[in-house]
Design a protein around this motif. Sequence first.
Motif, PDB file in Angstrom:
ATOM      1  N   LEU A 231      68.987  -9.270 -25.447  1.00  0.00           N
ATOM      2  CA  LEU A 231      68.204 -10.073 -24.488  1.00  0.00           C
ATOM      3  C   LEU A 231      67.906  -9.264 -23.217  1.00  0.00           C
ATOM      4  CD1 LEU A 231      70.027 -13.429 -25.105  1.00  0.00           C
ATOM      5  CD2 LEU A 231      67.569 -13.078 -25.392  1.00  0.00           C
ATOM      6  N   ALA A 232      68.887  -8.470 -22.780  1.00  0.00           N
ATOM      7  CA  ALA A 232      68.657  -7.630 -21.595  1.00  0.00           C
ATOM      8  C   ALA A 232      67.536  -6.630 -21.887  1.00  0.00           C
ATOM      9  CB  ALA A 232      69.940  -6.904 -21.208  1.00  0.00           C
ATOM     10  N   ALA A 233      67.507  -6.114 -23.128  1.00  0.00           N
ATOM     11  CA  ALA A 233      66.449  -5.172 -23.506  1.00  0.00           C
ATOM     12  C   ALA A 233      65.082  -5.855 -23.410  1.00  0.00           C
ATOM     13  CB  ALA A 233      66.703  -4.645 -24.916  1.00  0.00           C
ATOM     14  N   GLN A 234      65.028  -7.132 -23.794  1.00  0.00           N
ATOM     15  CA  GLN A 234      63.746  -7.871 -23.664  1.00  0.00           C
ATOM     16  C   GLN A 234      63.311  -7.945 -22.201  1.00  0.00           C
ATOM     17  OE1 GLN A 234      63.664 -11.756 -25.523  1.00  0.00           O
ATOM     18  NE2 GLN A 234      64.798 -11.012 -27.293  1.00  0.00           N
TER      19      GLN A 234
ATOM     20  N   ALA B 177      57.782 -16.731 -20.737  1.00  0.00           N
ATOM     21  CA  ALA B 177      58.015 -16.790 -22.184  1.00  0.00           C
ATOM     22  C   ALA B 177      59.511 -16.672 -22.490  1.00  0.00           C
ATOM     23  CB  ALA B 177      57.236 -15.668 -22.867  1.00  0.00           C
ATOM     24  N   PHE B 178      60.165 -15.782 -21.780  1.00  0.00           N
ATOM     25  CA  PHE B 178      61.598 -15.541 -22.021  1.00  0.00           C
ATOM     26  C   PHE B 178      62.412 -16.794 -21.735  1.00  0.00           C
ATOM     27  CE2 PHE B 178      65.802 -14.210 -20.578  1.00  0.00           C
ATOM     28  CZ  PHE B 178      66.182 -13.303 -21.550  1.00  0.00           C
ATOM     29  N   THR B 179      62.171 -17.400 -20.583  1.00  0.00           N
ATOM     30  CA  THR B 179      62.980 -18.565 -20.204  1.00  0.00           C
ATOM     31  C   THR B 179      62.651 -19.783 -21.072  1.00  0.00           C
ATOM     32  OG1 THR B 179      61.389 -18.971 -18.411  1.00  0.00           O
ATOM     33  CG2 THR B 179      63.464 -17.884 -17.819  1.00  0.00           C
ATOM     34  N   ALA B 180      61.460 -19.808 -21.651  1.00  0.00           N
ATOM     35  CA  ALA B 180      61.114 -20.955 -22.509  1.00  0.00           C
ATOM     36  C   ALA B 180      61.965 -20.977 -23.766  1.00  0.00           C
ATOM     37  CB  ALA B 180      59.633 -20.903 -22.872  1.00  0.00           C
ATOM     38  N   SER B 181      62.472 -19.812 -24.189  1.00  0.00           N
ATOM     39  CA  SER B 181      63.231 -19.799 -25.450  1.00  0.00           C
ATOM     40  C   SER B 181      64.630 -19.206 -25.304  1.00  0.00           C
ATOM     41  CB  SER B 181      62.446 -18.995 -26.501  1.00  0.00           C
ATOM     42  OG  SER B 181      62.325 -17.667 -26.042  1.00  0.00           O
ATOM     43  N   ALA B 182      65.038 -18.879 -24.088  1.00  0.00           N
ATOM     44  CA  ALA B 182      66.342 -18.218 -23.904  1.00  0.00           C
ATOM     45  C   ALA B 182      67.478 -19.141 -24.349  1.00  0.00           C
ATOM     46  CB  ALA B 182      66.528 -17.847 -22.430  1.00  0.00           C
TER      47      ALA B 182
END
Length: 473
Positions: free
Chosen positions: A294-297, A244-249
Amino acid sequence: MIDFRTQQGGTAAITPERIDALRTALRGNLVLPDEPGYDAARTLWNAMVDRRPAAVVRAAGAGDVIQAVKFAGENRLLLAVRGGGHNIAGKATCDGGLMLDLSAMKSVRVDPALGTARVEPGALLSDFDRETQAFGLSTPTGINSTTGMAGLTLGGGFGWQSRKRGLTIDNLLGVDVVLASGEFVQASPTQNADLFWAVRGGGGNFGVVTSFEYRLHKLGPEVLAGLIVYPIEQARQVFEGYRAFTASAPDEMTAWLVMRKAPPLPFLPASVHGTEVVVLAFCWIGEASQGNELAAQLRRFGTAAGEHVGAMPFAAWQTAFDPLLERGARNYWKSHDFKTLNVDVERILCEAIGRLPTAECEAFIGHLGGAVNRVPTDATAYPHRDVEYVINVHTRWRDSSDDARCIDWARQLFDALAPHATGGVYVNFMPEDEAQRVAAGAYGPNYARLGALKAKYDPANLFCLNQNIRPQA
Ligand SMILES: Cc1cc2nc3c(=O)[nH]c(=O)nc-3n(C[C@H](O)[C@H](O)[C@H](O)COP(=O)(O)OP(=O)(O)OC[C@H]3O[C@@H](n4cnc5c(N)ncnc54)[C@H](O)[C@@H]3O)c2cc1C
């Protein structure tokens, strides 16, 4: 007489006088098997490769490269070309042929006013990073500082900055090349543009590059980067979070996922050392506050076993993986490109990590996309402009008695992943035994044009020790 192996597999007997004449013509030196420097020159990063060339030309400049290429061409000698000596396939050396070692040509010259760098082919990423970062500048390269700039660039080149700024070749402005004929030419968008197209991904097939000119970008010198380590039991949730993260990073964020046994890193409890873990390695090259969010995510994917995250010099972050990747180990890799990741990929990886053949083996997912994919497929020889992820299977071990066990593990994992992959592969991640993947896998729609350019620039295939493109009418 000194017997050399020819390109065709025969033998060419060269007189000592002709060897001496070549030696005298060089600014660098020529080394024979019993002379000092021979073993250093022929030894590559991958200890699986142990070959003995009949002679090594240790070039000091383009002039020496011209001499060596002419000598090999005129005598039809098997010719190997070495940049940083890091390629997994180990084709930078050879048995019985002439090895052209460029590793002494290490100059990196930054022009801060123009925002460019001129780089010689023996420079390593560490040479490039230290020099350019002194000016607060950089360009996308790879993630391990002992890799050579030459081989990395000629295959494409990607790392922490690529999602924002493209591949290394997307930032290449021009090259100096010694062709198979021995002729020296320059290639850029305005000079020998077809050759410039071919060297941007076509590997060492088209000539010996003696100088690269790169466009530079402002970077750091500090970036937000680090490692967050999760126990393997949390692999499912970390994998889902990563997808999910890389899909919207944003393009400034690059996160790679590594599955392996935890090394004895000081920020991990001793109880975690040697256990299977999922590691998120990331680098943020944008504005600090957004990076911290973003790191916190990334931290919320599970309960981490430990982390080492913070602002650090980019040149230091570039060396973060060096201790795990030192030269001297035996290595075998397999690699696949992916457009998406699915639960089956996660299941297959977890299953394989549960039976790692040695503590140094790993599988990693590299995230591409972003600016890399905003370049048309036919703009450069590198064709994989719709790939979002690369999965590499890295087997690494010390003892030759483990060869079969480790290579089998890599092949089994590669085969299991194949139905979910695109069929494409980054040429720089291919081992020696994958010649059958070069045409369709590494180059796909660009292979026919590459074959025609090979026929134009290297019709006799003098540059055959690489992931070889056959000359085609
Ligand atoms: C541990 C490790 C980490 C890596 N990480 C990354 C990464 O993050 N990103 C990435 O993109 N790649 C990465 N790679 C792959 C890397 O890009 C390739 O291995 C690359 O080929 C290394 O270049 P080199 O100059 O060190 O290799 P060499 O072995 O010296 O050269 C490889 C081949 O390139 C050709 N060649 C070299 N120099 C020249 C020249 N001047 N002119 C013409 N042909 C030449 C020759 O055919 C030679 O056989 C990694 C590799 C390793 C082993």
